[in-house]
Write a protein that holds these residues in place. Structure first.
Motif, mmCIF file in Angstrom:
data_model
loop_
_atom_site.group_PDB
_atom_site.id
_atom_site.type_symbol
_atom_site.label_atom_id
_atom_site.label_comp_id
_atom_site.label_asym_id
_atom_site.label_seq_id
_atom_site.Cartn_x
_atom_site.Cartn_y
_atom_site.Cartn_z
ATOM 1 N N LYS A 62 0.808 -1.213 0.000
ATOM 2 C CA LYS A 62 0.000 0.000 0.000
ATOM 3 C C LYS A 62 0.846 1.271 0.000
ATOM 4 C CE LYS A 62 -3.801 -2.232 2.494
ATOM 5 N NZ LYS A 62 -4.580 -2.248 3.763
ATOM 6 N N GLU A 63 2.019 1.231 0.648
ATOM 7 C CA GLU A 63 2.834 2.430 0.788
ATOM 8 C C GLU A 63 4.128 2.383 -0.012
ATOM 9 O OE1 GLU A 63 3.001 3.863 5.034
ATOM 10 O OE2 GLU A 63 1.868 2.009 5.351
ATOM 11 N N GLY A 64 4.633 1.183 -0.249
ATOM 12 C CA GLY A 64 5.874 1.055 -0.995
ATOM 13 C C GLY A 64 7.102 1.354 -0.140
ATOM 14 N N TYR A 65 8.236 1.434 -0.823
ATOM 15 C CA TYR A 65 9.519 1.609 -0.129
ATOM 16 C C TYR A 65 9.679 3.033 0.398
ATOM 17 C CZ TYR A 65 14.460 2.576 0.468
ATOM 18 O OH TYR A 65 15.656 2.997 0.979
ATOM 19 N N GLY A 66 10.328 3.145 1.550
ATOM 20 C CA GLY A 66 10.772 4.439 2.054
ATOM 21 C C GLY A 66 9.724 5.195 2.853
ATOM 22 N N ILE A 67 10.048 6.443 3.142
ATOM 23 C CA ILE A 67 9.151 7.303 3.922
ATOM 24 C C ILE A 67 7.881 7.555 3.121
ATOM 25 C CG2 ILE A 67 8.880 9.590 4.931
ATOM 26 C CD1 ILE A 67 11.934 9.511 5.438
ATOM 27 N N SER A 68 6.746 7.338 3.751
ATOM 28 C CA SER A 68 5.462 7.459 3.048
ATOM 29 C C SER A 68 4.642 8.601 3.601
ATOM 30 C CB SER A 68 4.670 6.147 3.199
ATOM 31 O OG SER A 68 4.346 5.921 4.567
ATOM 32 N N THR A 69 3.790 9.147 2.768
ATOM 33 C CA THR A 69 2.854 10.173 3.213
ATOM 34 C C THR A 69 1.929 9.608 4.291
ATOM 35 O OG1 THR A 69 2.884 11.199 1.024
ATOM 36 C CG2 THR A 69 1.043 11.767 2.461
ATOM 37 N N GLN A 70 1.529 8.334 4.113
ATOM 38 C CA GLN A 70 0.659 7.701 5.110
ATOM 39 C C GLN A 70 1.335 7.650 6.464
ATOM 40 O OE1 GLN A 70 1.283 6.643 1.952
ATOM 41 N NE2 GLN A 70 -0.217 5.088 1.332
ATOM 42 N N GLY A 71 2.643 7.345 6.468
ATOM 43 C CA GLY A 71 3.380 7.271 7.718
ATOM 44 C C GLY A 71 3.466 8.625 8.414
ATOM 45 N N ILE A 72 3.691 9.674 7.627
ATOM 46 C CA ILE A 72 3.755 11.026 8.187
ATOM 47 C C ILE A 72 2.386 11.442 8.724
ATOM 48 C CG2 ILE A 72 4.164 13.456 7.632
ATOM 49 C CD1 ILE A 72 6.222 12.459 5.538
ATOM 50 N N ASP A 73 1.328 11.115 7.961
ATOM 51 C CA ASP A 73 -0.029 11.443 8.419
ATOM 52 C C ASP A 73 -0.350 10.697 9.718
ATOM 53 O OD1 ASP A 73 -0.437 13.145 6.311
ATOM 54 O OD2 ASP A 73 -1.505 11.662 5.085
ATOM 55 N N TYR A 74 0.088 9.448 9.809
ATOM 56 C CA TYR A 74 -0.121 8.684 11.047
ATOM 57 C C TYR A 74 0.546 9.398 12.221
ATOM 58 C CZ TYR A 74 0.365 4.984 14.536
ATOM 59 O OH TYR A 74 0.339 4.255 15.718
ATOM 60 N N ALA A 75 1.780 9.857 12.006
ATOM 61 C CA ALA A 75 2.508 10.562 13.058
ATOM 62 C C ALA A 75 1.767 11.829 13.479
ATOM 63 C CB ALA A 75 3.919 10.891 12.592
ATOM 64 N N ALA A 76 1.273 12.583 12.501
ATOM 65 C CA ALA A 76 0.581 13.831 12.807
ATOM 66 C C ALA A 76 -0.715 13.570 13.578
ATOM 67 C CB ALA A 76 0.282 14.591 11.512
ATOM 68 N N GLU A 77 -1.459 12.558 13.137
ATOM 69 C CA GLU A 77 -2.738 12.242 13.773
ATOM 70 C C GLU A 77 -2.577 11.767 15.210
ATOM 71 O OE1 GLU A 77 -4.374 9.373 11.145
ATOM 72 O OE2 GLU A 77 -4.562 10.809 9.475
ATOM 73 N N HIS A 78 -1.421 11.177 15.524
ATOM 74 C CA HIS A 78 -1.220 10.602 16.850
ATOM 75 C C HIS A 78 -0.263 11.426 17.715
ATOM 76 C CE1 HIS A 78 -2.938 7.220 14.590
ATOM 77 N NE2 HIS A 78 -3.379 6.787 15.759
ATOM 78 N N GLY A 79 0.039 12.637 17.278
ATOM 79 C CA GLY A 79 0.775 13.549 18.130
ATOM 80 C C GLY A 79 2.277 13.335 18.211
ATOM 81 N N PHE A 80 2.868 12.685 17.208
ATOM 82 C CA PHE A 80 4.329 12.508 17.196
ATOM 83 C C PHE A 80 4.984 13.773 16.633
ATOM 84 C CE2 PHE A 80 2.737 8.159 17.103
ATOM 85 C CZ PHE A 80 3.544 7.538 18.046
ATOM 86 N N THR A 81 6.040 14.227 17.285
ATOM 87 C CA THR A 81 6.738 15.438 16.825
ATOM 88 C C THR A 81 8.162 15.155 16.343
ATOM 89 O OG1 THR A 81 7.319 15.871 19.138
ATOM 90 C CG2 THR A 81 5.399 17.017 18.244
ATOM 91 N N LEU A 82 8.588 13.905 16.481
ATOM 92 C CA LEU A 82 9.921 13.517 16.009
ATOM 93 C C LEU A 82 9.851 12.126 15.404
ATOM 94 C CD1 LEU A 82 13.029 13.871 15.796
ATOM 95 C CD2 LEU A 82 13.192 12.903 18.113
ATOM 96 N N ILE A 83 10.421 11.972 14.209
ATOM 97 C CA ILE A 83 10.518 10.666 13.557
ATOM 98 C C ILE A 83 11.994 10.360 13.316
ATOM 99 C CG2 ILE A 83 9.985 9.296 11.504
ATOM 100 C CD1 ILE A 83 7.432 10.906 11.168
ATOM 101 N N ILE A 84 12.431 9.183 13.762
ATOM 102 C CA ILE A 84 13.767 8.682 13.432
ATOM 103 C C ILE A 84 13.582 7.673 12.306
ATOM 104 C CG2 ILE A 84 15.820 7.474 14.248
ATOM 105 C CD1 ILE A 84 15.159 8.396 17.080
#
Length: 568
Positions: free
Chosen positions: A118-140
């Motif tokens: 569904k998302e493919g290789y690497g950093i995905s827009t879905q992953g960033i949206d998940y972080a934003a929706e759940h209050g994450f402010t830092l991604i490693i």
């Protein structure tokens, strides 16, 4: 398929003589060291005695100080941070290492693995949206991100900071991240450039322990994960990677984490483990989680703290691997049938096969198998999300990526490197791609590149092989890219006694020279030579030397890579 035998040139006579004298070893072993750019006693000592003392200061890596400062700030503010990684072995081991390490120092942490389909290789827009929706402010981000310029820009609009830990070659523009840890950056002076993605994660944890004066054991407990990533991501086993692989194998064989111990148990493979055992036993099981279902299942296993949970995850992953093998075998058989039944396909200099029902998760494995069989650039295609997706593999010396560039107008996207790539196209372009790819390959590949070669390190007499020779040669391990197990050539050997088939197409025999003892040999997939192997017929062999253990008895065995008769 006949293979070319290529004997390496000998190293400098002066260096070989110096090393042989200084180390009290044979000239053949000294030559193996010279091939590895070792010319002094100190360099040899470093090579033969890898130690954690040989690990580099992590703060030599560009942006490491920035990365640790941002993590410290996140911990001080109790920010939520997300550990993001790719779905392959390197990515899942990296996520497991960094998540497990920082979980001990910060409770507000989760991990995220993108869906392969569904998302493919690497950093995905879905992953960033998940972080934003759940209050994450830092991604490693681990094992990905170095080319995700647009994705990081999007994250910045959501006030999400990124620390990128990648080992791939950067593009012309670096993402606007808080910190980018990648030794391949043009402005990075880190002494070793070939770390795996998990290796970068290891250095991040090492830097944190170093800055906060924590016991090194807090990061050393993850040597096993680092070694698995090094083995399975096919990075160079030289320098710091070789140190990490050496220490990691020690941990795998003596004190693995609960998840890896469980994986070893469910695989049914006894120890001790080598790099090859990791690649062929542990790696496919970890990969199978993401190929068949969800790569998070691999992380759940690798971070498990309790044996019951690890056992549950280990059995699940093992079942996924069995399912993967079923798809793999079925698709391989179907692809071979396509080629073998079509005279035009057999005569081509490339292989492109397509079936819209093939499982996307295993087409890369199938492409590798077809390349082994026919030894030519290969693309395997299937339907995926309304498009046709493909996985491509190449042969030694041929630039697959350049060949795909010659077909770029037929592709929606493609990426990879000279030996492996992925691609996507519209279904209506499949036939045109098949013809174009063959056209490009046939006009740019040489006959020499289409013939598999065996690279031989040195010529040897059987009488040169004794316990001391083997003991020293074994210390060249762990073996892998840029430090492969030495291959030797011995001419004019004879079968001693009878040679016979075992396991279908493998030859088991003893060989001798007139002035030597007999050596036990195994020749995998060489059954066609059996009728010619007579006691009074001389032949040449190339081989690696290994230890065979049978009923607790250890002996030297030659693993035959090639057989050659003067009359052939």
């Amino acid at each position: 398929m006949a293979k070319r035998w290529v004997l390496k040139d000998a190293g400098s006579t002066e260096v070989i003589e110096h090393l042989a004298t200084e180390l009290n070893i044979s000239p053949v072993l000294a030559n193996l060291l010279a091939h590895r750019a070792i010319s002094s006693f100190e360099e040899a000592r470093f090579f033969f005695r890898p130690s954690e003392l040989h690990l580099y200061d992590p703060f030599l890596m560009q942006d490491m100080e920035k990365a640790i400062d941002r993590i410290d700030l996140a911990i001080a503010r109790n920010e939520k941070f997300l550990v993001f990684g790719d779905y392959d072995v390197d990515g899942t081991t990296a996520v497991s290492l960094v998540y497990s390490f920082f979980k001990k120092h910060h409770g507000n942490i989760e991990y995220y693995i993108p869906d392969r389909y569904k998302e493919g290789y690497g950093i995905s827009t879905q992953g960033i949206d998940y972080a934003a929706e759940h209050g994450f402010t830092l991604i490693i981000a681990l094992d990905c991100g170095i080319k995700s310029v647009d994705k990081i820009a999007y994250a910045n609009t959501l006030n999400i900071d990124f620390i990128i830990c990648d080992h791939h070659l950067p593009g012309d523009e670096l993402p606007d991240a808080v910190a980018i840890l990648d030794p391949k950056r043009a402005d990075c002076d880190y002494p070793y450039k070939e770390l795996s993605g998990c290796g970068i994660g290891f250095k991040l944890a090492q830097a944190y322990t170093q800055k906060h004066d924590l016991p090194f054991e807090q990061v050393a407990e993850y040597y096993d994960l680092a070694a698995i990533s090094i083995a399975c991501d096919i990075v160079h086993i030289t320098g710091e990677n070789r140190v990490l692989a050496h220490l990691g194998l020690q941990k795998i064989n003596n004190d693995p984490c609960i998840g890896i111990k469980t994986l070893m148990e469910v695989s049914g493979r006894g120890g001790p483990y080598t790099i090859s055992d990791v690649v062929f036993s542990l790696g496919p099981r970890i990969n199978a989680a993401g190929r068949i279902a969800d790569a998070k299942d691999a992380v759940k296993l690798l971070i498990a703290c309790h044996e019951d949970k690890a056992k549950e995850q280990g059995l699940l992953i093992n079942s996924r691997n069995a399912e993967r093998k079923g798809h793999d075998q079925q698709i391989t058989d179907e692809a071979l049938g396509m080629i073998d039944s079509d005279e035009a396909l057999i005569k081509r200099k490339s292989t492109v096969v397509f079936n819209e029902n093939w499982h996307k998760g295993v087409i890369g494995i199938v492409a590798s198998r077809l390349t082994e069989k026919y030894y030519r650039p290969t693309v395997v295609l299937t339907r995926s999300n309304g498009h046709v997706a493909g996985s491509a593999r190449s042969v030694l010396g041929y630039d697959l990526y350049e060949a795909l560039c010659g077909c770029s107008d037929l592709l929606i996207q493609f990426g990879g490197h000279r030996y492996a790539a992925g691609l996507t196209m519209k279904p209506e372009n499949v036939d045109a791609f098949m013809h174009r790819f063959e056209e490009v390959v046939s006009t740019s590949i040489s006959e020499e590149q289409l013939t598999q070669q065996i690279v031989i390190d040195a010529e040897l007499n059987l009488s040169d092989i004794d316990s001391k020779f083997f003991r020293i040669m074994a210390q060249f391990a762990p073996f892998g890219p840029e430090n492969m197990a030495p291959v030797f050539l011995t001419k004019n050997v004879y079968v001693s006694g009878n040679a016979g088939l075992v396991g279908g197409n493998h030859i088991k025999m003893n060989i001798i020279q007139p002035w030597s003892a007999a050596f036990s040999c195994i020749a995998f997939n060489h059954g066609e030579y059996l009728p010619m192997l007579k006691p009074n017929v001389p032949f040449d062999v190339c081989y690696t030397i290994e230890e065979n253990v049978w009923r607790e008895q250890r002996s030297i065995q030659l693993n035959i890579k090639g057989i050659r008769f003067s009359s052939v």
